[in-house]
Scaffold this active site. Structure first.
Site, PDB file in Angstrom:
ATOM      1  CG  LEU A  23     -12.781  -3.437  -6.323  1.00  0.00           C
ATOM      2  CD1 LEU A  23     -14.076  -4.034  -5.761  1.00  0.00           C
ATOM      3  CD2 LEU A  23     -11.668  -4.475  -6.264  1.00  0.00           C
ATOM      4  CB  CYS A  82     -11.557  -4.110  -1.979  1.00  0.00           C
ATOM      5  SG  CYS A  82     -11.329  -2.490  -2.722  1.00  0.00           S
ATOM      6  CB  SER A 120      -4.817  -8.890  -6.049  1.00  0.00           C
ATOM      7  OG  SER A 120      -5.842  -8.476  -6.920  1.00  0.00           O
ATOM      8  CG  ASN A 155      -4.812   1.809  -3.954  1.00  0.00           C
ATOM      9  OD1 ASN A 155      -5.830   1.478  -4.547  1.00  0.00           O
ATOM     10  ND2 ASN A 155      -4.237   1.028  -3.059  1.00  0.00           N
ATOM     11  N   GLY A 158       3.418  -5.887  -3.327  1.00  0.00           N
ATOM     12  CA  GLY A 158       2.614  -4.939  -4.095  1.00  0.00           C
ATOM     13  C   GLY A 158       3.370  -3.630  -4.243  1.00  0.00           C
ATOM     14  CB  ILE A 183      -3.373  -7.217   6.121  1.00  0.00           C
ATOM     15  CG1 ILE A 183      -2.134  -6.345   5.944  1.00  0.00           C
ATOM     16  CG2 ILE A 183      -3.403  -7.896   7.469  1.00  0.00           C
ATOM     17  CD1 ILE A 183      -1.957  -5.214   6.939  1.00  0.00           C
ATOM     18  CG  ASN A 206     -10.753  -8.078  -2.937  1.00  0.00           C
ATOM     19  OD1 ASN A 206     -10.848  -7.794  -1.743  1.00  0.00           O
ATOM     20  ND2 ASN A 206     -10.414  -7.188  -3.847  1.00  0.00           N
TER      21      ASN A 206
END
Lengths: 258, 305
Positions: B76, B131, B24, B72, B266, B192, B128
């Site tokens: 969201l 985050c 994601s 980063n 990712g 993770i 999620n």
């Protein structure tokens, strides 16, 4: 590495009202059409096309439009900014006779490309379009290169009265060019693309975050990343991108129509 | 020579043609980008995390590269669940499973988001709960085992599709949290998310990211991810999806040995381009052929002695 490098502003030059050029040390090579991510500490980091390419010094030229460019506009010589890049593909500069069409600040992106083709013994015609004559800049700079310059203003205060696209369409009927290179409002570039069949390249602008092809913020069409696959796209590619000239995405990823 | 190994895998009831999934937050906020990743060979796509309302995210800088990974704090950003429907509907014909990632502040929000994702036609939902850089969301919800159980079970009773729970290495006891998700009837654990981290610029004497703190991903966090998957596998019976610093087929195999049935990619998209999915698939096949493994399930968890 893709992390802002802090540098002091070498010079600030007022071009016309609300438009400035900032130069900084950057000895690494940059191609016309590529861009930097410019960090204004405490404010934002934004993509900016290179507008000056010298051996050790590079520059950007921008209009005061939002928070980030307004903050950048206030900075003075010796103030510190962060630079990362250059990013993107740059223009493919081939052909003996090239038509450049710059609308608004778009001419800032085109200027290094014009200088490059002249240095490589090609000829060029440059259309500079603006709303009114007080917003025209880089005319002297490009005149010095020895290219043909044509001016268009929306209000007719200088040169052709009308849009840069109208003027370009006229010229394309009269003269044969090997290719058209453009940077300016996307709707203008789309009209230009639809009205020509010769090789075409346009520089696109999108809201950017990472600039290294990860976040997807600047994607158009089928996952084309303006930061890596662009910002320069050819006509063939653009004809298959439904976003082009129609919508961009805001920082939340929502579609915003032009 | 054609590979002998079969790299298809299953996450509970969800079959995947291959174990490489898009994590994601990478190239997954619009249908066009997801289509391109599908063409690059991903076995499944996890969407950008979507909330009830549109969210702009933080000002830049939101992402920088460090020596051994990517830091980063996007914050969201997303167009909100209602507008996102249009993107998912464009992927209806896709044979590759689309997994809708959602974030909310409480069970009620997660239920509404989960139901909408299910209506759009996604194959599964990823909660999620991890985050590391958004106030009121993600890790702030996901470090309390009781809350994890409540949110997971609430979503589970309200949707028919599988529900995955993505966990954070920043929580003190990840296996306890995984157990809470399992007791809430989660179909799989994803571990993770990125690791809380910071980078300070020495000249300016300030953190570079506008949010100051971000999530670290890439090569540096792989050992942390492998450890988390290993610990979780010791405590739960549901499938695990491994993510964190996977850049090669051998990285993927390592996560599988720790207990992962599938893996997500990712930051690897940056290090090895968009076709990293094809590359890793091939590397997994080659490794399996070389070591005479015929199917993924034979590797999953073998490192548990």
């Amino acid at each position: 590495m893709n992390i802002p490098k802090i540098t002091k502003i070498l010079e600030v030059k007022n071009e016309v009202k609300d438009i400035k050029t900032i130069t900084f040390n950057h000895p690494e090579g940059v191609d016309p059409g590529q861009f930097f991510m410019i960090w204004i500490p405490g404010v934002d980091e934004i993509p900016m096309s290179v507008s000056y390419i010298d051996k050790d010094v590079k520059g950007i030229t921008f209009r005061k439009v939002g928070d980030a460019t307004s903050a950048l506009y206030k900075l003075k010589k010796e103030d510190r900014i962060g630079i990362r890049g250059p990013y993107g593909n740059g223009f493919e500069l081939q052909g003996n006779h090239i038509l450049f069409v710059g609308g608004g600040t778009g001419v800032a992106t085109l200027a290094p490309a014009v200088e490059y083709v002249v240095k490589n013994k090609s000829s060029a015609t440059v259309i500079i379009g603006a709303k009114t004559k007080n917003e025209l800049f880089f005319e002297d700079r490009l005149e010095k290169c020895g290219v043909t310059i044509l001016i268009s203003t929306d209000d007719g205060s200088k040169g052709f009265k009308g849009s840069a696209t109208d003027l370009a369409q006229d010229i394309l009927k009269k003269e044969n060019f090997d290719s058209v290179l453009t940077c300016g409002p996307e709707v203008m570039m789309k009209i230009l693309l639809d009205s020509t069949t010769i090789p075409f390249q346009a520089s696109l602008e999108r809201y950017m975050k990472c600039a290294i092809g990860l976040c997807g913020q600047c994607c158009i069409g089928e996952g084309l990343r303006v930061c890596i696959d662009g910002p320069i796209f050819d006509g063939k590619t653009l004809k298959n991108i439904q976003d082009f000239g129609v919508y961009r995405r805001d920082s939340a990823g929502r579609k915003v129509r032009f | 020579m054609l590979p002998l190994a079969d790299i298809s895998t299953n996450i509970g009831s969800l079959p995947l043609k291959n174990p490489t999934m898009l994590a994601s937050g990478i190239m997954d906020e619009d249908a066009g980008s997801m289509k391109r990743i599908i063409k690059c060979g991903a076995g499944a796509i996890v969407t950008k995390s979507i909330g009830l309302q549109p969210r702009e995210g933080y000002p830049n800088p939101t992402l920088i590269e460090l020596e051994y990974g990517i830091l980063n704090a996007m914050g969201l950003p997303n167009p909100g669940i209602d507008e996102f429907g249009e993107e998912i509907l464009q992927l209806k014909k896709s044979k590759t499973p689309i997994i809708g990632s959602i974030y909310g502040a409480n069970a009620k929000e997660f239920i509404e988001l989960g139901q909408k994702m299910e209506d759009y036609g996604v194959s599964a939902i990823e909660l999620n709960l991890s985050c590391p850089h958004a106030k009121r969301y993600g890790l702030e919800v996901g470090s309390d085992p009781k809350l994890i159980q409540i949110i997971t079970s609430s979503v589970k009773v309200n949707v028919k599709i599988p529900v995955f729970v993505k966990l954070s290495p920043n929580a003190t006891n990840i296996s306890e949290i995984a157990k809470a998700a399992e007791s809430g009837n989660a179909d799989a654990i994803v571990a993770i998310n990125s690791v809380k981290a910071m980078k300070i610029d020495l000249d300016l004497k300030r953190p570079i990211l506008s949010n100051k703190i971000g999530g670290y991903s890439g090569r540096a966090i792989k050992p942390i991810g492998v450890r988390c998957v290993y610990e979780i596998a010791e405590h739960v019976d549901i499938p695990i999806i491994g993510v964190g610093g996977i850049l090669s087929g051998e990285d993927a195999i390592e996560y599988m040995m720790a207990g992962a049935s599938a893996i997500q990619i990712g930051a690897g998209v940056y290090y090895r381009e968009l076709d990293i999915f094809k590359k890793i698939k091939k590397e997994i096949e080659q490794w399996m052929d070389k070591h005479s493994y015929k199917k993924i399930s034979d590797i999953v968890g073998v490192a548990h002695l």
